[in-house]
Design a protein around this motif. Structure first.
Motif, PDB file in Angstrom:
ATOM      1  N   ALA A 117      30.967  -2.640  79.747  1.00 53.75           N
ATOM      2  CA  ALA A 117      31.582  -3.248  78.561  1.00 53.75           C
ATOM      3  C   ALA A 117      32.555  -4.364  78.902  1.00 53.75           C
ATOM      4  O   ALA A 117      32.836  -5.214  78.046  1.00 53.75           O
ATOM      5  CB  ALA A 117      32.299  -2.170  77.750  1.00 53.75           C
ATOM      6  N   THR A 118      33.084  -4.384  80.142  1.00 51.80           N
ATOM      7  CA  THR A 118      34.070  -5.403  80.498  1.00 51.80           C
ATOM      8  C   THR A 118      33.512  -6.501  81.387  1.00 51.80           C
ATOM      9  O   THR A 118      34.219  -7.482  81.648  1.00 51.80           O
ATOM     10  CB  THR A 118      35.270  -4.761  81.225  1.00 51.80           C
ATOM     11  OG1 THR A 118      34.798  -4.005  82.354  1.00 51.80           O
ATOM     12  CG2 THR A 118      36.046  -3.849  80.293  1.00 51.80           C
ATOM     13  N   CYS A 119      32.276  -6.379  81.874  1.00 50.01           N
ATOM     14  CA  CYS A 119      31.744  -7.444  82.739  1.00 50.01           C
ATOM     15  C   CYS A 119      31.477  -8.690  81.895  1.00 50.01           C
ATOM     16  O   CYS A 119      31.152  -8.608  80.710  1.00 50.01           O
ATOM     17  CB  CYS A 119      30.496  -6.969  83.483  1.00 50.01           C
ATOM     18  SG  CYS A 119      28.991  -6.888  82.499  1.00 50.01           S
ATOM     19  N   PHE A 120      31.609  -9.827  82.522  1.00 51.38           N
ATOM     20  CA  PHE A 120      31.598 -11.105  81.795  1.00 51.38           C
ATOM     21  C   PHE A 120      30.323 -11.318  80.995  1.00 51.38           C
ATOM     22  O   PHE A 120      30.365 -11.674  79.816  1.00 51.38           O
ATOM     23  CB  PHE A 120      31.787 -12.259  82.793  1.00 51.38           C
ATOM     24  CG  PHE A 120      31.651 -13.615  82.167  1.00 51.38           C
ATOM     25  CD1 PHE A 120      32.661 -14.134  81.380  1.00 51.38           C
ATOM     26  CD2 PHE A 120      30.491 -14.369  82.347  1.00 51.38           C
ATOM     27  CE1 PHE A 120      32.536 -15.380  80.778  1.00 51.38           C
ATOM     28  CE2 PHE A 120      30.359 -15.618  81.753  1.00 51.38           C
ATOM     29  CZ  PHE A 120      31.382 -16.127  80.972  1.00 51.38           C
ATOM     30  N   SER A 121      29.179 -11.102  81.598  1.00 42.21           N
ATOM     31  CA  SER A 121      27.921 -11.444  80.953  1.00 42.21           C
ATOM     32  C   SER A 121      27.629 -10.564  79.743  1.00 42.21           C
ATOM     33  O   SER A 121      27.032 -11.028  78.762  1.00 42.21           O
ATOM     34  CB  SER A 121      26.776 -11.349  81.968  1.00 42.21           C
ATOM     35  OG  SER A 121      25.637 -12.015  81.498  1.00 42.21           O
ATOM     36  N   PHE A 122      28.054  -9.301  79.780  1.00 42.50           N
ATOM     37  CA  PHE A 122      27.794  -8.417  78.645  1.00 42.50           C
ATOM     38  C   PHE A 122      28.675  -8.794  77.461  1.00 42.50           C
ATOM     39  O   PHE A 122      28.229  -8.773  76.308  1.00 42.50           O
ATOM     40  CB  PHE A 122      28.031  -6.957  79.043  1.00 42.50           C
ATOM     41  CG  PHE A 122      27.437  -5.966  78.080  1.00 42.50           C
ATOM     42  CD1 PHE A 122      26.079  -5.713  78.082  1.00 42.50           C
ATOM     43  CD2 PHE A 122      28.233  -5.292  77.173  1.00 42.50           C
ATOM     44  CE1 PHE A 122      25.522  -4.798  77.192  1.00 42.50           C
ATOM     45  CE2 PHE A 122      27.691  -4.376  76.280  1.00 42.50           C
ATOM     46  CZ  PHE A 122      26.330  -4.124  76.281  1.00 42.50           C
ATOM     47  N   LEU A 328      16.391 -17.804  84.501  1.00 44.89           N
ATOM     48  CA  LEU A 328      17.497 -18.164  83.623  1.00 44.89           C
ATOM     49  C   LEU A 328      18.579 -17.103  83.794  1.00 44.89           C
ATOM     50  O   LEU A 328      18.264 -15.921  83.968  1.00 44.89           O
ATOM     51  CB  LEU A 328      17.042 -18.231  82.165  1.00 44.89           C
ATOM     52  CG  LEU A 328      16.117 -19.397  81.792  1.00 44.89           C
ATOM     53  CD1 LEU A 328      15.602 -19.238  80.368  1.00 44.89           C
ATOM     54  CD2 LEU A 328      16.834 -20.730  81.955  1.00 44.89           C
ATOM     55  N   PRO A 329      19.862 -17.479  83.746  1.00 48.86           N
ATOM     56  CA  PRO A 329      20.930 -16.528  84.065  1.00 48.86           C
ATOM     57  C   PRO A 329      20.901 -15.244  83.243  1.00 48.86           C
ATOM     58  O   PRO A 329      21.119 -14.153  83.788  1.00 48.86           O
ATOM     59  CB  PRO A 329      22.209 -17.337  83.787  1.00 48.86           C
ATOM     60  CG  PRO A 329      21.798 -18.762  83.983  1.00 48.86           C
ATOM     61  CD  PRO A 329      20.380 -18.837  83.500  1.00 48.86           C
ATOM     62  N   HIS A 330      20.614 -15.353  81.942  1.00 50.01           N
ATOM     63  CA  HIS A 330      20.705 -14.161  81.096  1.00 50.01           C
ATOM     64  C   HIS A 330      19.570 -13.170  81.343  1.00 50.01           C
ATOM     65  O   HIS A 330      19.618 -12.044  80.844  1.00 50.01           O
ATOM     66  CB  HIS A 330      20.757 -14.545  79.610  1.00 50.01           C
ATOM     67  CG  HIS A 330      19.597 -15.352  79.145  1.00 50.01           C
ATOM     68  ND1 HIS A 330      19.539 -16.718  79.247  1.00 50.01           N
ATOM     69  CD2 HIS A 330      18.436 -14.988  78.549  1.00 50.01           C
ATOM     70  CE1 HIS A 330      18.411 -17.166  78.741  1.00 50.01           C
ATOM     71  NE2 HIS A 330      17.711 -16.142  78.312  1.00 50.01           N
ATOM     72  N   TYR A 331      18.546 -13.544  82.120  1.00 51.17           N
ATOM     73  CA  TYR A 331      17.496 -12.577  82.451  1.00 51.17           C
ATOM     74  C   TYR A 331      18.026 -11.447  83.327  1.00 51.17           C
ATOM     75  O   TYR A 331      17.407 -10.387  83.430  1.00 51.17           O
ATOM     76  CB  TYR A 331      16.344 -13.278  83.173  1.00 51.17           C
ATOM     77  CG  TYR A 331      15.528 -14.204  82.294  1.00 51.17           C
ATOM     78  CD1 TYR A 331      15.781 -14.328  80.932  1.00 51.17           C
ATOM     79  CD2 TYR A 331      14.490 -14.953  82.822  1.00 51.17           C
ATOM     80  CE1 TYR A 331      15.035 -15.177  80.133  1.00 51.17           C
ATOM     81  CE2 TYR A 331      13.729 -15.814  82.029  1.00 51.17           C
ATOM     82  CZ  TYR A 331      14.015 -15.916  80.687  1.00 51.17           C
ATOM     83  OH  TYR A 331      13.277 -16.751  79.887  1.00 51.17           O
TER      84      TYR A 331
END
Length: 553
Positions: A117-122, A328-331
């Protein structure tokens, strides 16, 4: 002590996620997806996927269905579009907790939920909403249920697991089924649990799965298979069902049409992970390295005290996406819950004093680097304008210093990491993103149209010229296109939304117009250094216009 810290930190985290619901949508992907759902909402056609008046083949229906339903309940707004993703994220966080608890302990599960829940991408996936939050949550929910089924053979787990697989499939295709499938296979093969692996109850899984994905298949069949005359991407006779079951995955693996920018970089997802999982990424690399050494030492022989679901699944999927041409980064988001559980198991397990010291120093350095980065962003790039944002950002620091004296070193590592993540996301959510989005033209143009009570039914785009997805979404209308040469032939006053190229085309076609509104524009979802630099920012901006056309003048 740690439970009290989690409770207070969780309250601050909730404020950050709620704030994200009210941050405007970013061009292009978020606003683009929101407009596909807007077409469903305006037309009542929940079967067809339509993008800018054209049939849309690329992604399945779930995000668009959820957003369109939310529009019906709450009206067309960023809040309505983002809310389903936030609710799915809560499911993903809870599923991460339950799978962590199943594989390790309740303590590890709780920590894994906070790590995710605290990691940047999430967090970013809930601010800049695309498919990722829903897909990630569906995958980890399905993984939890299927691992539980493998261990207990309970009927409810295989039914819920099938629903999770179907939700992942309905969000982004076969990848939503493949990752949980790899997790279960790795789990049972490592255990050499042949009796469970070949249990006939598994045969019910594809049956349930087919039932649950049938609405998506039906919609693809109705929109594409029944209409072979349609030309999609320059091709006719396209089968929608074949595309979503097969062709979509081949396209992404080949990287010819999707995510091919970094296809020559085999380490793309490695350096992406370093920033996407901040502030936990370096700790996770340490946990991964320790687990890898243990498995190699024991020649991957089964040890009931050492799970392989997180390590094995993350490794296999990471290798597959790294050697493929789609990047792509979000993958990478689909693996974040597994990394969170792996790290939580590491931090709640036995650690030598030297390991604890090294990890603590690592996180102090990480926190200092992020703090310097936040100072640069919020004092130089976009200076903080509200004093209360600074006070809110100090709360996580106060929590850390208030609890650290009674904490163990490992607990300090955890609290420092969470406090750093909270502080950074407060600055980003309440100051940086809102200021950056002020350079997105669509929002400002839509506000002007609303204030001036301009009839949106008389607003057009110029064909083959600039568009603004955010303008359409904020004005809750889908604009038709008009060829430049036909503008002068209109018999009623109208307005044109266009950019610099479109304005120049009107001038070249000798079309008279008045500039009702001119605003700066930048694609904020891809900020470059020259844009972030206040001294060079203005040179990076383009312009969007609302032009008034009055026939005969």
């Amino acid at each position: 002590m740690l439970k009290k810290f989690y409770l207070l930190a969780g309250a601050v985290l909730g404020i950050i996620y709620i704030r994200g619901l009210y941050i405007p949508l970013m061009d292009n992907d978020a606003a683009h997806h929101a407009n596909i759902a807007l077409h469903m909402f305006l037309t009542g056609d929940f079967t067809s996927l339509v993008d800018q008046g054209q049939d849309y083949l690329d992604k399945p229906h779930l995000l668009f269905w959820l957003a369109a339903i939310s529009y019906h309940i709450f009206g067309v707004s960023a809040f309505a579009y983002k809310l389903p993703s936030l609710l799915f994220s809560l499911l993903g966080i809870y599923s991460t907790y339950r799978l962590g608890k199943l594989l390790y302990s309740k303590e590890a599960g709780r920590l894994a939920a906070f790590i995710l829940a605290t990691c940047f991408s999430f967090v970013l996936a809930n601010h800049d909403v695309r498919m990722d939050a829903i897909l990630t949550s569906a995958i980890i929910f399905a993984t939890w249920q299927l691992i539980a089924f493998a261990d207990t053979m309970r009927w409810k787990n295989i039914i819920l697991g099938s629903i999770g697989l179907a939700l992942g499939f309905a969000t982004k295709g076969i990848i939503g089924i493949a990752v949980p499938g790899i997790a279960v296979a790795v789990h049972l093969l490592y255990q050499q649990n042949w009796q469970t692996l070949f249990n006939p109850r598994w045969l019910l899984l594809p049956v349930f799965l087919f039932i649950f994905i049938s609405p998506v298949l039906y919609c693809y069949y109705q929109q594409f298979d029944l209409h072979p005359e349609k030309v999609i991407r320059g091709q006719s006779n396209l089968s929608g069902i074949r595309f979503i079951l097969w062709s979509q995955n081949v396209e992404r693996l080949e990287g010819e049409k999707f995510g091919s920018v970094a296809k020559g970089d085999p380490f793309f997802f490695l350096h992406t992970f370093l920033w996407a999982f901040i502030p936990w990424s370096l700790l996770t690399l340490a946990a991964y390295w320790k687990r890898l050494k243990k498995f190699i030492e024991k020649k991957f022989r089964y040890n009931p005290e050492r799970e392989i679901v997180t390590f094995g699944t993350a490794t296999l999927v990471f290798i597959i996406i790294s050697i493929s041409n789609f990047k792509l980064p979000h993958y990478l988001n689909i693996l974040l819950p597994l990394f969170a559980i792996l790290l939580a198991g590491y931090l709640t397990g036995p650690l030598r004093n030297k390991q604890q010291t090294d990890l603590f120093i690592t996180q102090i350095i990480t926190a200092c680097i992020l703090l310097v980065f936040m100072i640069v962003l919020n004092l130089w790039v976009f200076p903080v304008r509200q004093w209360w944002v600074i006070i809110l950002a100090m709360i996580p620091a106060m929590l850390y210093f208030g609890f650290q004296h009674e904490a163990t070193r490992v607990q300090r590592i955890i609290m420092l990491s969470i406090a750093t993540a909270l502080m950074c996301n407060i600055f980003l959510s309440f100051s940086f993103y809102p200021q950056m989005l002020s350079y997105q033209a669509g929002d400002a143009l839509a506000d002007f149209v609303a204030k001036e009570h301009i009839d949106t039914r008389r607003i057009y785009y110029l064909q083959e010229h600039e568009r603004s997805n955010s303008f359409e979404f904020c004005s809750a209308t889908l604009l038709p296109e008009i060829p430049t040469a036909q503008v002068a032939a209109l018999h009623q006053p109208c307005w044109i939304v266009t950019g610099e190229r479109g304005r120049e085309a009107l001038i070249n076609n000798k079309v008279s117009f008045k500039e009702a509104k001119q605003v700066f524009h930048y694609r904020v979802s891809r900020p470059k250094v020259n844009f972030l630099d206040p001294q060079s920012r203005v040179d990076q901006l383009s312009r969007f216009y609302l032009l008034s056309i009055e026939p005969g003048k």
